[in-house]
Design a protein around this motif. Structure first.
Motif, PDB file in Angstrom:
ATOM      1  N   THR A 255       1.012  -1.315   0.247  1.00 53.72           N
ATOM      2  CA  THR A 255       0.505   0.125   0.419  1.00 53.72           C
ATOM      3  C   THR A 255       0.764   1.762   0.387  1.00 53.72           C
ATOM      4  O   THR A 255       0.460   2.481  -0.637  1.00 53.72           O
ATOM      5  N   GLY A 256       2.106   1.523   0.843  1.00 54.75           N
ATOM      6  CA  GLY A 256       3.248   3.005   0.298  1.00 54.75           C
ATOM      7  C   GLY A 256       3.638   2.446  -0.643  1.00 54.75           C
ATOM      8  O   GLY A 256       3.278   4.238  -1.218  1.00 54.75           O
ATOM      9  N   VAL A 257       3.786   1.139  -1.529  1.00 52.92           N
ATOM     10  CA  VAL A 257       4.435   1.866  -2.566  1.00 52.92           C
ATOM     11  C   VAL A 257       3.631   2.246  -3.478  1.00 52.92           C
ATOM     12  O   VAL A 257       3.279   2.970  -4.278  1.00 52.92           O
ATOM     13  N   LEU A 258       2.120   1.315  -3.058  1.00 48.43           N
ATOM     14  CA  LEU A 258       1.110   1.519  -4.480  1.00 48.43           C
ATOM     15  C   LEU A 258       0.524   2.762  -4.542  1.00 48.43           C
ATOM     16  O   LEU A 258       0.321   3.500  -5.560  1.00 48.43           O
ATOM     17  N   GLY A 259       0.490   3.838  -2.579  1.00 43.97           N
ATOM     18  CA  GLY A 259       0.334   4.890  -3.035  1.00 43.97           C
ATOM     19  C   GLY A 259       0.612   5.689  -3.385  1.00 43.97           C
ATOM     20  O   GLY A 259       0.878   6.971  -3.577  1.00 43.97           O
ATOM     21  N   ALA A 260       2.572   5.516  -3.228  1.00 49.59           N
ATOM     22  CA  ALA A 260       3.344   6.773  -3.770  1.00 49.59           C
ATOM     23  C   ALA A 260       3.581   7.041  -5.041  1.00 49.59           C
ATOM     24  O   ALA A 260       3.258   7.932  -5.623  1.00 49.59           O
TER      25      ALA A 260
ATOM     26  N   ILE B 294      -1.757  15.499  -1.261  1.00 51.68           N
ATOM     27  CA  ILE B 294      -0.522  15.474  -0.228  1.00 51.68           C
ATOM     28  C   ILE B 294      -0.966  14.670   1.285  1.00 51.68           C
ATOM     29  O   ILE B 294      -0.240  14.021   1.371  1.00 51.68           O
ATOM     30  N   ILE B 295      -1.990  15.162   1.260  1.00 58.36           N
ATOM     31  CA  ILE B 295      -2.696  14.466   2.603  1.00 58.36           C
ATOM     32  C   ILE B 295      -2.875  12.896   2.185  1.00 58.36           C
ATOM     33  O   ILE B 295      -2.596  11.997   3.339  1.00 58.36           O
ATOM     34  N   GLY B 296      -3.229  12.374   1.539  1.00 60.42           N
ATOM     35  CA  GLY B 296      -3.389  11.286   0.868  1.00 60.42           C
ATOM     36  C   GLY B 296      -2.125  10.319   0.587  1.00 60.42           C
ATOM     37  O   GLY B 296      -2.482   8.899   0.545  1.00 60.42           O
ATOM     38  N   GLY B 297      -1.103  11.644   0.390  1.00 59.34           N
ATOM     39  CA  GLY B 297      -0.065  10.548  -0.408  1.00 59.34           C
ATOM     40  C   GLY B 297       0.415  10.148   1.360  1.00 59.34           C
ATOM     41  O   GLY B 297       1.220   9.279   1.727  1.00 59.34           O
ATOM     42  N   ILE B 298       0.128  11.314   2.505  1.00 56.94           N
ATOM     43  CA  ILE B 298       1.488  10.677   3.969  1.00 56.94           C
ATOM     44  C   ILE B 298      -0.004  10.046   4.584  1.00 56.94           C
ATOM     45  O   ILE B 298       1.703   8.787   4.631  1.00 56.94           O
ATOM     46  N   LEU B 299      -0.456   9.515   3.868  1.00 60.34           N
ATOM     47  CA  LEU B 299      -1.207   9.052   5.139  1.00 60.34           C
ATOM     48  C   LEU B 299      -0.902   7.377   4.814  1.00 60.34           C
ATOM     49  O   LEU B 299      -1.227   6.373   5.034  1.00 60.34           O
ATOM     50  N   LEU B 300      -0.816   7.138   3.223  1.00 59.05           N
ATOM     51  CA  LEU B 300      -0.550   5.906   2.704  1.00 59.05           C
ATOM     52  C   LEU B 300       0.803   5.412   3.082  1.00 59.05           C
ATOM     53  O   LEU B 300       0.602   4.637   3.396  1.00 59.05           O
TER      54      LEU B 300
ATOM     55  N   GLY C 156      -0.073   1.501   8.317  1.00 55.32           N
ATOM     56  CA  GLY C 156      -1.377   1.528   8.768  1.00 55.32           C
ATOM     57  C   GLY C 156      -2.501   1.520   8.157  1.00 55.32           C
ATOM     58  O   GLY C 156      -2.424   1.826   7.172  1.00 55.32           O
ATOM     59  N   PHE C 157      -3.839   0.740   8.118  1.00 51.93           N
ATOM     60  CA  PHE C 157      -4.563   0.235   7.363  1.00 51.93           C
ATOM     61  C   PHE C 157      -5.660   0.892   7.507  1.00 51.93           C
ATOM     62  O   PHE C 157      -6.754   1.091   5.715  1.00 51.93           O
ATOM     63  N   LEU C 158      -5.819   1.991   8.772  1.00 45.17           N
ATOM     64  CA  LEU C 158      -7.065   2.723   8.461  1.00 45.17           C
ATOM     65  C   LEU C 158      -6.860   4.464   7.737  1.00 45.17           C
ATOM     66  O   LEU C 158      -7.537   4.709   7.077  1.00 45.17           O
ATOM     67  N   SER C 159      -5.467   3.938   7.547  1.00 47.44           N
ATOM     68  CA  SER C 159      -4.930   5.638   7.393  1.00 47.44           C
ATOM     69  C   SER C 159      -4.694   5.286   5.743  1.00 47.44           C
ATOM     70  O   SER C 159      -4.808   6.260   5.097  1.00 47.44           O
ATOM     71  N   ASP C 160      -4.803   4.064   5.762  1.00 47.89           N
ATOM     72  CA  ASP C 160      -4.338   3.783   3.474  1.00 47.89           C
ATOM     73  C   ASP C 160      -5.541   3.900   2.871  1.00 47.89           C
ATOM     74  O   ASP C 160      -5.987   4.535   2.111  1.00 47.89           O
ATOM     75  N   ILE C 161      -6.903   3.649   4.093  1.00 50.19           N
ATOM     76  CA  ILE C 161      -7.857   3.979   3.124  1.00 50.19           C
ATOM     77  C   ILE C 161      -8.262   4.937   3.285  1.00 50.19           C
ATOM     78  O   ILE C 161      -9.268   5.561   2.127  1.00 50.19           O
ATOM     79  N   PHE C 162      -7.795   5.893   4.115  1.00 53.48           N
ATOM     80  CA  PHE C 162      -8.545   7.635   3.973  1.00 53.48           C
ATOM     81  C   PHE C 162      -7.487   8.137   2.877  1.00 53.48           C
ATOM     82  O   PHE C 162      -8.206   8.510   2.484  1.00 53.48           O
ATOM     83  N   GLY C 163      -6.450   7.408   2.985  1.00 51.17           N
ATOM     84  CA  GLY C 163      -5.332   7.600   2.028  1.00 51.17           C
ATOM     85  C   GLY C 163      -5.354   7.534   0.443  1.00 51.17           C
ATOM     86  O   GLY C 163      -5.645   8.841  -0.131  1.00 51.17           O
TER      87      GLY C 163
END
Length: 128
Positions: free
Chosen positions: A38-43, A78-84, A88-95
């Protein structure tokens, strides 16, 4: 201020709870791999959406318009990227919700309404 303190305590506690539950349910290594994925996909998504937003802002500048919508999109990205990138899974969902344009619209409306209320109260001044 009370809500911020509650948020600072409750969100990490919930994240740790979900990580422990996930580790117990699917295993430690799949949980770690899922967090990395999720971190790599989010970036990647944050970069793609951010570049699209920059292009949109440049186009609006060329047409002589103020890129207000693009600025709000940029803040959400920017906020979504930081959350991802935060484990954590909750921050990933909001990201992810902040990175996808259809789900970003309600957040932008909330931001506009909050800004409008602050301007009406006199907390923010617009200088012309």
């Amino acid at each position: 201020m009370r809500y911020l303190l509650l948020l600072i305590i409750a969100v990490p506690a919930a994240e740790i709870g979900f990580l422990l539950l996930s580790g117990k349910t699917i295993g430690v290594w799949p949980t770690i791999l899922l967090i990395i994925l999720t971190g790599v996909l989010g970036a990647y998504l944050a970069k793609r959406e951010g570049l699209q937003t920059i292009r949109k802002a440049q186009e609006q500048f060329r047409m002589g318009q103020i890129p207000g919508d693009a600025v709000l999109d940029g803040i959400c990205i920017i906020i979504g990227g930081i959350l991802l990138l935060t484990p954590g899974f909750l921050s990933d969902i909001f990201g992810f919700l902040l990175l996808f344009p259809p789900t970003r619209k309600p957040v932008k409306l909330l931001m506009i309404n909050a800004l409008r209320k602050r301007i009406e109260k006199g907390n923010i001044r617009i200088i012309k």
